[in-house]
Write a protein that holds these residues in place. Structure first.
Motif, PDB file in Angstrom:
ATOM      1  N   ALA A  45      -3.053  -8.236  -5.190  1.00 38.60           N
ATOM      2  CA  ALA A  45      -2.380  -8.141  -6.486  1.00 38.60           C
ATOM      3  C   ALA A  45      -2.053  -9.519  -7.038  1.00 38.60           C
ATOM      4  CB  ALA A  45      -1.103  -7.308  -6.345  1.00 38.60           C
ATOM      5  N   ALA A  46      -1.640 -10.449  -6.169  1.00 35.14           N
ATOM      6  CA  ALA A  46      -1.322 -11.803  -6.620  1.00 35.14           C
ATOM      7  C   ALA A  46      -2.569 -12.522  -7.100  1.00 35.14           C
ATOM      8  CB  ALA A  46      -0.655 -12.583  -5.488  1.00 35.14           C
ATOM      9  N   GLU A  47      -3.683 -12.326  -6.423  1.00 29.04           N
ATOM     10  CA  GLU A  47      -4.932 -12.985  -6.820  1.00 29.04           C
ATOM     11  C   GLU A  47      -5.422 -12.483  -8.172  1.00 29.04           C
ATOM     12  OE1 GLU A  47      -7.103 -14.206  -2.640  1.00 29.04           O
ATOM     13  OE2 GLU A  47      -7.389 -12.169  -3.385  1.00 29.04           O
ATOM     14  N   LYS A  48      -5.159 -11.223  -8.475  1.00 21.67           N
ATOM     15  CA  LYS A  48      -5.595 -10.641  -9.745  1.00 21.67           C
ATOM     16  C   LYS A  48      -4.570 -10.835 -10.860  1.00 21.67           C
ATOM     17  CE  LYS A  48      -8.206  -7.012  -7.341  1.00 21.67           C
ATOM     18  NZ  LYS A  48      -8.254  -5.558  -7.021  1.00 21.67           N
ATOM     19  N   GLY A  49      -3.450 -11.485 -10.550  1.00 25.30           N
ATOM     20  CA  GLY A  49      -2.411 -11.683 -11.547  1.00 25.30           C
ATOM     21  C   GLY A  49      -1.627 -10.422 -11.867  1.00 25.30           C
ATOM     22  N   GLN A  50      -1.687  -9.427 -10.981  1.00 28.21           N
ATOM     23  CA  GLN A  50      -1.007  -8.160 -11.223  1.00 28.21           C
ATOM     24  C   GLN A  50       0.460  -8.189 -10.818  1.00 28.21           C
ATOM     25  OE1 GLN A  50      -3.667  -5.771  -8.878  1.00 28.21           O
ATOM     26  NE2 GLN A  50      -4.896  -5.145 -10.651  1.00 28.21           N
TER      27      GLN A  50
ATOM     28  N   GLU B 133       0.833  -1.205   0.000  1.00 28.49           N
ATOM     29  CA  GLU B 133       0.000   0.000   0.000  1.00 28.49           C
ATOM     30  C   GLU B 133       0.870   1.259   0.000  1.00 28.49           C
ATOM     31  OE1 GLU B 133      -3.799   1.987   2.394  1.00 28.49           O
ATOM     32  OE2 GLU B 133      -2.772   0.242   3.219  1.00 28.49           O
ATOM     33  N   ILE B 134       2.027   1.210   0.639  1.00 31.31           N
ATOM     34  CA  ILE B 134       2.944   2.345   0.589  1.00 31.31           C
ATOM     35  C   ILE B 134       3.342   2.626  -0.854  1.00 31.31           C
ATOM     36  CG2 ILE B 134       5.221   3.218   1.266  1.00 31.31           C
ATOM     37  CD1 ILE B 134       5.033   1.478   3.771  1.00 31.31           C
ATOM     38  N   LEU B 135       3.700   1.564  -1.572  1.00 31.13           N
ATOM     39  CA  LEU B 135       4.114   1.724  -2.974  1.00 31.13           C
ATOM     40  C   LEU B 135       2.972   2.278  -3.813  1.00 31.13           C
ATOM     41  CD1 LEU B 135       6.084  -1.634  -3.395  1.00 31.13           C
ATOM     42  CD2 LEU B 135       6.899   0.570  -2.548  1.00 31.13           C
ATOM     43  N   GLU B 136       1.765   1.837  -3.540  1.00 29.13           N
ATOM     44  CA  GLU B 136       0.604   2.339  -4.286  1.00 29.13           C
ATOM     45  C   GLU B 136       0.310   3.794  -3.929  1.00 29.13           C
ATOM     46  OE1 GLU B 136      -1.280  -2.172  -4.475  1.00 29.13           O
ATOM     47  OE2 GLU B 136      -2.200  -0.655  -3.170  1.00 29.13           O
TER      48      GLU B 136
ATOM     49  N   LEU C   5       1.453   4.303  -7.756  1.00 28.29           N
ATOM     50  CA  LEU C   5       1.266   3.127  -8.609  1.00 28.29           C
ATOM     51  C   LEU C   5      -0.167   2.629  -8.485  1.00 28.29           C
ATOM     52  CD1 LEU C   5       4.537   1.256  -7.560  1.00 28.29           C
ATOM     53  CD2 LEU C   5       4.202   2.669  -9.593  1.00 28.29           C
ATOM     54  N   SER C   6      -0.762   2.229  -9.597  1.00 27.94           N
ATOM     55  CA  SER C   6      -2.143   1.746  -9.549  1.00 27.94           C
ATOM     56  C   SER C   6      -2.258   0.480  -8.729  1.00 27.94           C
ATOM     57  CB  SER C   6      -2.673   1.496 -10.958  1.00 27.94           C
ATOM     58  OG  SER C   6      -1.908   0.488 -11.607  1.00 27.94           O
ATOM     59  N   HIS C   7      -1.230  -0.361  -8.774  1.00 27.46           N
ATOM     60  CA  HIS C   7      -1.157  -1.553  -7.943  1.00 27.46           C
ATOM     61  C   HIS C   7       0.290  -2.009  -7.882  1.00 27.46           C
ATOM     62  CE1 HIS C   7      -1.997  -3.001 -12.107  1.00 27.46           C
ATOM     63  NE2 HIS C   7      -0.974  -3.782 -11.828  1.00 27.46           N
ATOM     64  N   VAL C   8       0.632  -2.741  -6.842  1.00 24.67           N
ATOM     65  CA  VAL C   8       1.981  -3.273  -6.743  1.00 24.67           C
ATOM     66  C   VAL C   8       2.201  -4.249  -7.897  1.00 24.67           C
ATOM     67  CG1 VAL C   8       1.323  -5.189  -5.220  1.00 24.67           C
ATOM     68  CG2 VAL C   8       3.660  -4.328  -5.178  1.00 24.67           C
ATOM     69  N   GLY C   9       3.339  -4.150  -8.545  1.00 28.91           N
ATOM     70  CA  GLY C   9       3.613  -4.930  -9.743  1.00 28.91           C
ATOM     71  C   GLY C   9       3.614  -4.086 -11.000  1.00 28.91           C
ATOM     72  N   THR C  10       3.026  -2.897 -10.929  1.00 33.55           N
ATOM     73  CA  THR C  10       3.045  -1.947 -12.046  1.00 33.55           C
ATOM     74  C   THR C  10       4.491  -1.561 -12.377  1.00 33.55           C
ATOM     75  OG1 THR C  10       0.928  -1.021 -11.327  1.00 33.55           O
ATOM     76  CG2 THR C  10       2.269   0.363 -12.758  1.00 33.55           C
ATOM     77  N   PRO C  11       4.823  -1.316 -13.651  1.00 34.21           N
ATOM     78  CA  PRO C  11       6.155  -0.771 -13.945  1.00 34.21           C
ATOM     79  C   PRO C  11       6.438   0.455 -13.075  1.00 34.21           C
ATOM     80  CG  PRO C  11       5.072  -1.391 -15.980  1.00 34.21           C
ATOM     81  CD  PRO C  11       4.052  -1.574 -14.882  1.00 34.21           C
ATOM     82  N   GLY C  12       7.581   0.475 -12.468  1.00 31.37           N
ATOM     83  CA  GLY C  12       7.925   1.511 -11.495  1.00 31.37           C
ATOM     84  C   GLY C  12       7.940   0.976 -10.073  1.00 31.37           C
ATOM     85  N   THR C  13       7.400  -0.255  -9.873  1.00 30.50           N
ATOM     86  CA  THR C  13       7.320  -0.824  -8.522  1.00 30.50           C
ATOM     87  C   THR C  13       8.699  -1.017  -7.910  1.00 30.50           C
ATOM     88  OG1 THR C  13       5.217  -1.945  -8.972  1.00 30.50           O
ATOM     89  CG2 THR C  13       6.551  -2.808  -7.173  1.00 30.50           C
ATOM     90  N   THR C  14       9.644  -1.522  -8.692  1.00 28.01           N
ATOM     91  CA  THR C  14      10.984  -1.770  -8.152  1.00 28.01           C
ATOM     92  C   THR C  14      11.657  -0.462  -7.753  1.00 28.01           C
ATOM     93  OG1 THR C  14      11.163  -3.733  -9.563  1.00 28.01           O
ATOM     94  CG2 THR C  14      13.196  -2.885  -8.606  1.00 28.01           C
ATOM     95  N   ALA C  15      11.475   0.579  -8.554  1.00 29.15           N
ATOM     96  CA  ALA C  15      12.060   1.883  -8.218  1.00 29.15           C
ATOM     97  C   ALA C  15      11.434   2.446  -6.954  1.00 29.15           C
ATOM     98  CB  ALA C  15      11.873   2.850  -9.382  1.00 29.15           C
TER      99      ALA C  15
END
Length: 447
Positions: free
Chosen positions: A339-344, A283-286, A290-300
């Protein structure tokens, strides 16, 4: 602490899930070793019960006096493989039972240190302990196990990594929930207060207190209050918040150590999530955009968070250690689960994220028919990231017998619920079966 900081800390505890995630007593068991595992096990039980008798009462008293939640009370001990001594056929089941009985006697939640450190090679005792892990975790309630299979200095012990994949499968075949208590490391640290990977290294003293603090909700709320902030301002906000959180960990640890009449060692600055609403690293990353964790930019975003937490926390504590950073366990983070359940988010994205955060592939459930060689490949990949980047990485993966992608497994409590994640179906067996050692990287030679 100044009055305003005290008021802010109280608000964090009441509204933002701030807590001392663990107070962990490290105990050296080297003076318990004899020529017989039966005698050693008895000595181990006696020493833990004697030294840690007041740990839980003191922690509870601090909770009541200061209103600071201490979620877990734990013990970490000398890596158990080192306790075989001169016993030619050590029965590690006896030692596992002694550790479990001692943990129950002093009422700690978990005890870590059923451990082998085999990054440079395996002794007979190391191999015996690794083979004993499935039965040990199945017959105890509070014992946690770990194996360190690689390091920047030593490289990767691929024979141990192959065996580790087989051990993980064997543990989960008995009960997948037992796999929560087993971590495979590279560059494991000797003062980590967090389970399941805690052990008390041989370079540590006889006994000491470590604390692990956690407050993902505090950090998320602070960032949410500045929606238009630049990256520089966000980093400053995280640093200031981490300072306050770590200050509390230092305070509690020193009070506990003083009352127990033992040294205070380190504060671990990690952000460790739980399935509770508002206590999520994802949730911090979002919140950062970010729209959800796993979005491009998540690692940064994770790299920013991890670094800022360390910079803020290290100024607040006399000694910082352990893992110190942001954890990304799947089952223990509500937004990560979603995010894992949605395949994100996929295993491959999680692996990329582990290059910039604390530890690695953590609390990840995979199909029960995943081959041991594939699990060994996952361990090797994570260990390689740790080896090359001179950081701690780990794998706590849970093959769930009879279940596949799209299903989930319930762990309950702080361990949450893990969606079964898809694993690449490629075959790593030929690679894993080569055996031997992957050499240390060139930058490891610094003498």
């Amino acid at each position: 602490m100044e009055t305003q900081q005290i008021k802010e800390t109280i608000q964090m505890i009441r509204e933002e899930n701030l807590d001392i995630r663990t107070i962990t007593m490290g105990i050296s068991l080297l003076d318990c070793v004899t020529g017989s595992m039966a005698d050693t096990a008895q000595n181990v039980y006696d020493k833990i019960v004697r030294v840690a008798a007041d740990l839980v009462p003191v922690a509870r008293a601090i909770e009541n006096e200061y209103g600071i939640p201490i979620v877990n009370k734990r013990i970490a001990v000398t890596p158990a493989a080192m306790l075989a001594g001169a016993d030619p056929a050590p029965d590690f089941a006896l030692l596992a039972q002694a550790l479990d009985n001692a943990a129950k006697a002093v009422e700690v939640d978990l005890i870590g240190g059923f451990t082998a450190t085999v990054q440079n090679g395996c002794t007979k005792a190391d191999l015996a302990l690794m083979h004993a892990i499935p039965a040990a975790l199945a017959t105890t309630d509070r014992v946690c196990a770990s194996v360190n299979v690689g390091s920047t200095r030593a490289g990767l012990n691929m024979d141990a990594i192959k065996l580790a994949g087989e051990v993980v499968k064997a543990v989960a075949a008995i009960d997948p929930k037992n796999a929560m208590k087993l971590v495979i490391f590279a560059n494991a640290v000797e003062d980590n207060p967090f389970m399941a990977g805690a052990f008390w290294g041989v370079s540590e003293g006889d006994v000491a207190i470590n604390t692990g603090v956690s407050g993902p909700g505090v950090v998320q709320r602070a960032i949410a209050g500045k929606p238009d902030a630049s990256f520089g301002e966000v980093c400053e906000t995280i640093k200031q918040t981490a300072f306050k959180v770590s200050r509390m960990g230092q305070f509690v640890g020193k009070v506990a150590a003083s009352r127990l009449n033992v040294p205070f060692n380190i504060v671990d600055l990690s952000l460790a999530p739980t399935p509770a609403a508002g206590d999520s690293v994802a949730e911090i990353l979002e919140t950062l955009g970010l729209s959800h964790v796993g979005t491009p930019g998540t690692t940064a975003a994770l790299a920013l968070l991890n670094d800022a937490v360390k910079k803020g926390g290290i100024m607040a504590a006399e000694r910082v250690g352990g893992l110190s950073g942001a954890f990304i366990p799947v089952s223990e983070d509500a937004n990560m689960i979603a995010a894992a359940e949605k395949g994100q988010i996929t295993l491959e994205k999680l692996e990329a994220m582990t290059a910039v955060c604390s530890v690695g592939l953590d609390m990840v459930a995979v199909p029960g028919d995943t081959p041991a060689s594939t699990i060994s490949g996952m361990i090797a990949d994570e260990a390689a990231i740790g080896m090359i980047n001179n950081k701690t990485t780990a794998v706590r993966v849970i093959p769930v017998p009879g279940k596949g992608v799209g299903e989930s497994i319930e762990f309950g409590g702080l361990f949450g619920r893990a969606p079964i994640m898809a694993v690449n179906t490629g075959d790593a067996s030929v690679f894993i079966n080569r055996g031997g050692h992957i050499p240390a990287p060139i930058h490891s030679f610094k003498n």
